[in-house]
Design a protein around this motif. Structure first.
Motif, PDB file in Angstrom:
ATOM      1  N   GLU A  60       0.820  -1.206   0.000  1.00 13.82           N
ATOM      2  CA  GLU A  60       0.000   0.000   0.000  1.00 13.82           C
ATOM      3  C   GLU A  60       0.854   1.257   0.000  1.00 13.82           C
ATOM      4  O   GLU A  60       0.515   2.260  -0.644  1.00 13.82           O
ATOM      5  N   LEU A  61       1.969   1.214   0.709  1.00 13.76           N
ATOM      6  CA  LEU A  61       2.875   2.361   0.740  1.00 13.76           C
ATOM      7  C   LEU A  61       3.581   2.550  -0.599  1.00 13.76           C
ATOM      8  O   LEU A  61       3.983   3.664  -0.937  1.00 13.76           O
ATOM      9  N   GLY A  62       3.747   1.467  -1.346  1.00 12.43           N
ATOM     10  CA  GLY A  62       4.419   1.544  -2.642  1.00 12.43           C
ATOM     11  C   GLY A  62       5.728   0.795  -2.642  1.00 12.43           C
ATOM     12  O   GLY A  62       6.670   1.177  -1.934  1.00 12.43           O
ATOM     13  N   LEU A  63       5.804  -0.269  -3.417  1.00 13.24           N
ATOM     14  CA  LEU A  63       7.017  -1.069  -3.506  1.00 13.24           C
ATOM     15  C   LEU A  63       7.990  -0.454  -4.500  1.00 13.24           C
ATOM     16  O   LEU A  63       7.592   0.112  -5.523  1.00 13.24           O
ATOM     17  N   ALA A  64       9.276  -0.586  -4.218  1.00 11.31           N
ATOM     18  CA  ALA A  64      10.302  -0.118  -5.140  1.00 11.31           C
ATOM     19  C   ALA A  64      10.402  -1.074  -6.325  1.00 11.31           C
ATOM     20  O   ALA A  64       9.952  -2.233  -6.260  1.00 11.31           O
ATOM     21  N   ASP A  65      11.001  -0.611  -7.401  1.00  9.28           N
ATOM     22  CA  ASP A  65      11.235  -1.477  -8.551  1.00  9.28           C
ATOM     23  C   ASP A  65      12.059  -2.688  -8.116  1.00  9.28           C
ATOM     24  O   ASP A  65      13.070  -2.534  -7.420  1.00  9.28           O
ATOM     25  N   GLY A  66      11.634  -3.856  -8.501  1.00 13.55           N
ATOM     26  CA  GLY A  66      12.380  -5.070  -8.175  1.00 13.55           C
ATOM     27  C   GLY A  66      12.055  -5.661  -6.827  1.00 13.55           C
ATOM     28  O   GLY A  66      12.614  -6.698  -6.455  1.00 13.55           O
TER      29      GLY A  66
END
Length: 312
Positions: A60-66
């Protein structure tokens, strides 16, 4: 050789309890490869459960690329784990002798120059690095529970820590998405825990004396000053309590109340030097924002918190 903060790819988490496991989840969500080590029986199963439980919030917070939970490797051998490290975060239980021995063991098997950071919640690195062959690379990186959710990390070195290691660690945590306080000197418990502990001790005094119930104490914070602190913190909050005169008026007008019996803590002497340091600090933190600007900012923030909690 120590990699640049932006070149760190593999983070080793030594100790995978609540704090260490929270770090594992956080670093995975930020797109790092993570190698976890913990000697306790059943530690891997508990760790993977913790990561799975934290993943919805991190998503929900936002995952980084990869970012991928599959990038977690569990390694039962400390040397094998640390041999792969670009950065090590130690999160063993709060036992000074254990910390000393483990940090020395990690130091002995970690590639030259790689920073070794400790999650200790109270010990100074000066006291923990005594058995290390290379104490210059050891530093405190104190998180808050849960580390995958709370942004703050307090960074401070010990007497033998290299100055560039402190700055490197602060830069690394910022690049990893953390909010960082780089402390100028060691103090037991660091900054936030000491403030938190003062509130906790006074709360226990009030319950013990029959002056307040647990429920009253919690409500006094959640529906009182706690609503303002996410916006400005205690210092700027009192800055606004001084009206257009700001902190200077607040201290000059309310300073004598420091001697009132409102807390069991001994009040700091309000010397001219302390007064000026607090006033100047508020001016720097305000960074050109007027009292009216800060009031509007506070009001927007409190309304947002109340609405997010379904209380407005």
């Amino acid at each position: 050789m120590r990699p640049a903060p932006e070149d760190v790819r593999t983070v080793v988490c030594a100790g995978t309890g609540v704090i260490g496991g929270g770090w594992v989840a956080y670093f995975l969500a930020r797109g790092y490869d993570v190698v976890a080590w913990d000697p306790a029986a059943g530690a891997e199963e508990r760790l993977r459960h913790l990561v799975d439980a934290a993943w919805p919030a991190l998503t929900e917070l936002g995952l980084a690329d990869g970012a991928d939970r599959a990038r977690l490797a569990y390694e039962p051998d400390l040397a094998a784990a640390c041999g792969r490290a670009d950065f090590v975060q130690e999160s063993a239980p709060e036992d000074l002798d254990l910390k000393r021995r483990l940090l020395a063991d990690i130091d002995a098997v970690t590639p030259e120059g790689v920073v070794v950071s400790s999650s200790t919640s109270g010990y100074g690195m000066t006291d923990m690095q005594t058995l290390c062959t290379n104490p210059g690379r050891t530093v405190v990186g104190h998180p808050f529970n849960p580390p995958y959710l709370i942004p703050l990390v307090e960074v401070v070195g010990g007497e033998q820590t290299d100055a560039d290691v402190v700055s490197w660690t602060a830069d690394f945590f910022r690049l990893a998405g953390k909010s960082v306080i780089t402390m100028d000197r060691e103090v037991p418990g660091f900054i936030a825990n000491r403030l938190q502990e003062a509130l906790w001790r006074e709360a226990l005094h009030m319950v013990a004396a029959g002056e307040a119930t647990v429920e009253q104490i919690d409500l006094s914070i959640t529906d009182g000053p706690g609503l303002r602190w996410p916006v400005h913190g205690p210092m700027l909050t009192f800055h606004l309590a001084g009206g257009q005169g700001g902190m200077a008026h607040m201290l000059d007008h309310f300073g004598p109340s420091l001697l009132s019996p409102w807390t069991r803590l001994v009040a700091a002497e309000l010397t001219p030097e302390l007064r000026d340091a607090v006033v100047d600090g508020c001016d720097r933190e305000a960074a050109g924002r007027s009292i009216d600007d800060l009031v509007a900012e506070r009001d927007r923030g409190v309304i947002a918190v109340l609405r997010a909690l379904g209380r407005a």
